[in-house]
Design a protein around this motif. Structure first.
Motif, short mmCIF file in Angstrom:
data_model
loop_
_atom_site.label_atom_id
_atom_site.label_comp_id
_atom_site.label_asym_id
_atom_site.label_seq_id
_atom_site.Cartn_x
_atom_site.Cartn_y
_atom_site.Cartn_z
N VAL A 28 0.85 -1.20 0.00
CA VAL A 28 0.00 0.00 0.00
C VAL A 28 0.88 1.25 0.00
O VAL A 28 0.69 2.16 -0.81
CB VAL A 28 -0.95 0.01 1.22
N GLN A 29 1.87 1.26 0.91
CA GLN A 29 2.78 2.41 0.99
C GLN A 29 3.56 2.57 -0.31
O GLN A 29 3.81 3.69 -0.76
CB GLN A 29 3.74 2.23 2.18
N THR A 30 3.94 1.45 -0.92
CA THR A 30 4.63 1.48 -2.21
C THR A 30 3.77 2.17 -3.25
O THR A 30 4.22 3.06 -3.99
CB THR A 30 4.93 0.04 -2.68
N THR A 31 2.51 1.75 -3.28
CA THR A 31 1.57 2.31 -4.25
C THR A 31 1.42 3.82 -4.04
O THR A 31 1.47 4.60 -4.99
CB THR A 31 0.21 1.62 -4.09
N LEU A 32 1.25 4.21 -2.78
CA LEU A 32 0.99 5.62 -2.49
C LEU A 32 2.22 6.48 -2.77
O LEU A 32 2.11 7.60 -3.28
CB LEU A 32 0.56 5.77 -1.02
N MET A 33 3.41 5.93 -2.45
CA MET A 33 4.63 6.69 -2.69
C MET A 33 4.86 6.85 -4.19
O MET A 33 5.22 7.92 -4.68
CB MET A 33 5.79 5.94 -2.05
N HIS A 34 4.62 5.77 -4.91
CA HIS A 34 4.83 5.82 -6.36
C HIS A 34 3.81 6.74 -7.01
O HIS A 34 4.12 7.47 -7.95
CB HIS A 34 4.75 4.41 -6.95
N LEU A 35 2.60 6.72 -6.45
CA LEU A 35 1.55 7.62 -6.95
C LEU A 35 2.00 9.07 -6.81
O LEU A 35 1.87 9.88 -7.72
CB LEU A 35 0.29 7.37 -6.11
N LYS A 36 2.58 9.36 -5.66
CA LYS A 36 3.00 10.74 -5.40
C LYS A 36 4.13 11.15 -6.36
O LYS A 36 4.13 12.25 -6.90
CB LYS A 36 3.48 10.85 -3.95
N GLU A 37 5.07 10.21 -6.58
CA GLU A 37 6.17 10.56 -7.49
C GLU A 37 5.67 10.70 -8.92
O GLU A 37 6.11 11.58 -9.66
CB GLU A 37 7.28 9.50 -7.42
N THR A 38 4.72 9.85 -9.29
CA THR A 38 4.19 9.90 -10.64
C THR A 38 3.45 11.22 -10.88
O THR A 38 3.45 11.75 -11.99
CB THR A 38 3.28 8.69 -10.89
N GLU A 39 2.82 11.73 -9.83
CA GLU A 39 2.13 13.03 -9.94
C GLU A 39 3.10 14.16 -10.29
O GLU A 39 2.70 15.19 -10.83
CB GLU A 39 1.43 13.38 -8.62
#
Lengths: 124, 756
Positions: B715-726
């Motif tokens: 979950v944290q991986t997904t959220l962190m990657h989401l933030k970087e992708t933004e």
């Protein structure tokens, strides 16, 4: 439905309140289900196709007239080897005399079954 | 020689269990025995004169009782002439209504029921449970007991169990003379936790009946039934005496449920060469014949015996289904400890959990296992969160709702204080302040000081033998200011006068509405019908206290460095000299400051650079803006490196060593699980990249392997990657970066703690 329902002591459901209890006009006997109400539950069970439950509730309806200690005593008589066939038949007759026909029939049925299977108390 | 694998397997919890081959001659056979009778029936003048190969004159007590009361002789000719497989198909077929199945089954003998069930696999039986159970809304029952019979703890635990949603709460007494106090503690506690919870105290029948008559209990499931005459007589009862007891309870407005289970006759030595299922079919038909509204079955305390045999769990489901086919409420077992193996225990549970039963367990231990006086406790209080998650995973109502700690502490305290007031009024040895504190926060009875047991027992006997009834309890609560609890207990008594809860599968909701086979009949007819977990109930089940809002996560990733420490100095140039480029992702050291493993980005970068410089090569740092993908970051970096070698690092810490002439998704070395990379490894990555740039041999870097990382941190991986992708800017070229040395790194954060 609640106003139509009365307790075994004849009180209306709406009288069963904390205020009544506080004023000392409510006792344990006022919190017992009535024979009529158990008959009504038996009819509801029958209507739902629950024949055996209905039969049991009808016996329960009759048992509302039997005091706690005597309920225990009848239960004890029905346990294996506690009563002779004659004693069970006498019990059945007493119940019949008290207008408790279903209980009487049930005890008679037990007496015959116990006799047939040899689990009645041997007569002395 | 021994196989190390076999040695490991032998040490597994599952192999603490006993497995045997069938021995039908002594009843050690589950679904079928070669000695089971073939189904048949002969009816003369409306009476059964022969059943399953036995003439009426030879019927034992149980057969006689079944023949007299259980089987509908008008339906029997049709039912017995219908092939077993056809009846089995009717059970599964969503186009055949429940009522039609109940009707045909009402004409079946025990052997016929066994023949029908033997046509069904567990999946079909589960369909049968979903369709045939009596009540539409599934529910659950709790065990509340403790070794010390401490009443304060009983009241607190009953209140908590009620708050958690159990519809029935059951206690017992290790020392029988305690029963009145235990029943009282349970009554007061449960009604404090949630009005309308049904309670019982399982003790021998005479005491049990007395407790019920006094109004201290509201149901009874102590009525054991047996499959054979000998077992009945050994149990000092007959089908008639048990049936009479059921009527006795009902005559005082008390709900009853009979108890039987596969394996019990074999354990008692009364199997008479018959299979467990055939004997249980007899017990269940006797239960119906006696007019019990329901049955507690599912092998119960004998569970490990059928489980030692093939079909051992299937037979339990089979008996649940037979009871339902007979129109009865089913409390489906899953109460006594069924395995050393959590896998086996959970798999077995699913057979009832998924389709739903009237009570999925006939006693979930809402207490610590050593305090379970019912002999085991298949599930206990430490496994509640597992149960909650299973409900949430499968969108299934298992009858238990998640609750938060503060509410639990509050109802526990209130329950003990209410019981304290009742004890004071009834002259029972008092509950003192220390006892209240201990009971409120207790895990189990080890947390409770010892009471004066002799004084407690004396008071309990006085309570049982004297005139005290529930009326005195209500009055005491009312006087002490527990008016709502008093009102709830009074309402329980009013419900007795009405008797609607004597109908099959009855429970109360918190507003004292009766949910039963009559008021809440199961109407499952396939998809879109029957009970569906929706609305507020589904919300309550999915809202675990530990669930957090992922929208809040992004804000915690940057600790708010006062000044940027990675400064862009202009467009990244293409190098010409030997060097290694370190290409960082769009958010690295900016809107995200730590890796998934909690390492500060500044430390990660320093380690990479140190590793490169240790081999005598310079490191050049660039930021990639146009992608957040690790491979593409590394590949883009490699195009800029004079050596053609780059290290690509995402903000979450995933790292790759890349070379300019490789395909983007190819690489020299990939370090995919960021939480497994420590600073020493980052330094090694820097070193290996430099060795590649120098065309020297580089041994692959070993990385710590932890298979649970993805499980814990996806979950944290997904959220962190989401933030970087933004932060990706598709058209922005890579930039040259300068590291400002004045910046002090923020302390690392253990990432598993973030968001919790």
């Amino acid at each position: 439905m609640s106003d139509a329902i009365r307790t075994a002591s004849g009180r209306a459901l709406s009288e069963l309140t904390l205020d009544a209890l506080r004023s000392g006009t409510l006792d344990r006997g006022d919190l017992r289900i009535s024979r009529e109400q158990l008959e009504a539950q038996a009819a509801a069970a029958d209507a739902a196709g629950l024949r055996q439950l209905a039969e049991n509730l009808r016996r329960a309806a009759e048992l509302t007239a039997v005091a706690n200690d005597r309920v225990f005593a009848i239960y004890d008589r029905l346990r294996p080897g506690r009563a002779t066939h004659g004693e069970l038949m006498a019990l059945a007759k007493t119940l019949a005399d008290e207008q408790l026909p279903r209980l009487a029939a049930f005890v008679r049925e037990a007496a015959d079954a116990y006799q047939a299977r040899g689990i009645v108390k041997a007569p002395r | 020689m021994r196989s190390k694998r076999f040695e490991r397997l032998e040490a597994r919890p599952i192999n603490k269990e006993t497995f045997i081959t069938p021995w039908p001659e002594v009843g050690l056979a589950t679904m079928q025995s070669p000695y089971d009778p073939a189904p048949d029936i002969e009816i003369r003048d409306g009476a059964i004169v022969r059943m399953d190969g036995v003439a009426a004159a030879d019927f034992d007590l149980v057969e006689r009782f079944i023949a007299l009361h259980a089987i509908d002789t008008r339906v029997a000719p049709r039912a017995m002439a219908t092939p077993a497989v056809e009846i089995a198909r009717m059970i599964v077929d969503i186009n055949v209504p429940r009522g039609a199945v109940l009707e045909i089954v009402s004409g079946c003998t025990p052997a016929k029921l066994v023949a029908v069930i033997n046509e069904m696999n567990v999946l079909e039986m589960m369909m049968g449970l979903a369709k045939m159970r009596a009540r539409r809304t599934p529910a659950n029952q709790a065990h509340v007991t403790n070794r010390k019979e401490n009443p304060a703890l009983l009241a607190a635990d009953a209140a908590e169990a009620a708050l958690r949603g159990f519809a029935e709460v059951e206690t017992t007494a290790a020392v029988a003379r305690y029963a009145p106090l235990n029943a009282l503690a349970l009554l007061v506690g449960s009604q404090t936790g949630r009005p309308g919870v049904l309670t019982q105290c399982a003790v021998e029948e005479a005491t049990n009946l007395k407790l019920g008559f006094k109004g201290l209990t509201s149901y009874s499931e102590t009525l054991s039934v047996y499959a054979t005459e000998r077992a009945f007589v050994d149990g000092d009862d007959t089908p008639w005496s048990k049936s009479f007891l059921a009527a006795a309870y009902a005559s005082r407005g008390i709900k009853t449920r009979f108890t039987s289970g596969a394996g019990a006759p074999a354990l008692m030595g009364h199997a008479q060469q018959r299979s467990m299922l055939y004997l249980e079919a007899r017990s269940l038909l006797a239960t119906r014949a006696a007019g019990s509204q329901g049955s507690q079955n599912g092998s119960i305390s004998c569970i490990a015996l059928p489980e030692s045999l093939p079909d051992g769990v299937r037979v339990v489901l089979a008996e649940n289904l037979i009871a339902m086919l007979l129109g009865m409420e089913v409390a489906a077992g899953n109460d006594a400890l069924s395995s050393h193996s959590d896998i086996r225990k959970a798999a077995k549970l699913m057979l009832q959990f998924i389709p739903g039963t009237d009570f999925i367990t006939s006693g979930y231990g809402a207490i610590a296992r050593p305090d379970n006086m019912f002999g085991g406790g298949n599930f206990d209080v430490t496994e509640l969160d597992d149960w909650h998650v299973l409900q949430r995973d499968l969108r299934i109502d298992g009858g238990i709702v998640p609750v938060d700690e503060a509410r639990v502490l509050a109802v526990r305290e209130r329950a003990v204080r209410a019981l304290q007031a009742v004890f004071a009024a009834l002259g029972v040895p008092p509950i003192d302040g220390d006892e209240i504190d201990a009971a409120v926060g207790a895990f189990d009875s080890d947390d409770m000081a010892d009471r004066d047991r002799v004084a407690d027992i004396t008071a309990a006997q006085r309570l049982l033998d004297g005139e005290t009834t529930v009326v005195d309890v209500i009055a005491a609560l009312d006087r002490a200011g527990f008016r709502d609890v008093a009102a709830s207990i009074l309402e329980m008594q009013r419900q007795r006068v009405i008797g609607d809860y004597l109908q099959p599968a009855a429970i109360f909701d918190a507003d004292f509405h009766v949910l039963s086979a009559l008021t809440d009949a199961n109407d499952y007819r396939g998809p879109g019908t029957g009970y569906r977990l929706d609305g507020a109930r589904w919300k309550a089940i999915q809202d675990l206290p530990r669930a957090w809002d992922p929208r809040q996560y992004g804000a915690r990733l940057a600790r708010g460095a006062a000044t940027p420490w990675l400064i862009e100095t202009g467009p990244a140039r293409t190098g010409t000299r030997p060097e290694v480029v370190v290409a960082v992702g769009p958010s690295f050291g900016a809107s995200i400051e730590h890796t998934l493993g909690g390492l500060a980005h500044e430390d990660v970068l320093a380690a990479l650079v140190a590793g490169i410089e240790g081999e005598g090569l310079p490191a050049r740092i660039v930021r990639i803006h146009h992608t957040s993908d690790c491979a593409f970051i590394g590949h883009a970096g490699a195009q800029l490196a004079g050596s053609g070698i780059a290290i690509g690092v995402q903000a979450k810490g995933t790292t790759v060593i890349h070379r300019h002439d490789l395909l983007p998704l190819d690489n020299l070395e990939l370090f995919a699980q960021a939480p497994n990379i420590d600073l020493a490894t980052y330094r090694d990555i820097g070193r290996n990249a430099a060795l590649h740039a120098l065309h020297k041999p580089a041994a692959p870097i070993p990385v710590r392997s932890d298979n649970t990382v993805r499980l814990r941190l996806i979950v944290q991986t997904t959220l962190m990657h989401l933030k970087e992708t933004e932060c990706v800017e598709r058209d922005r070229a890579p930039a040259e970066l300068h590291v400002a040395t004045t910046h002090a790194a923020a302390p690392p954060v253990a990432d598993s703690a973030v968001g919790a």
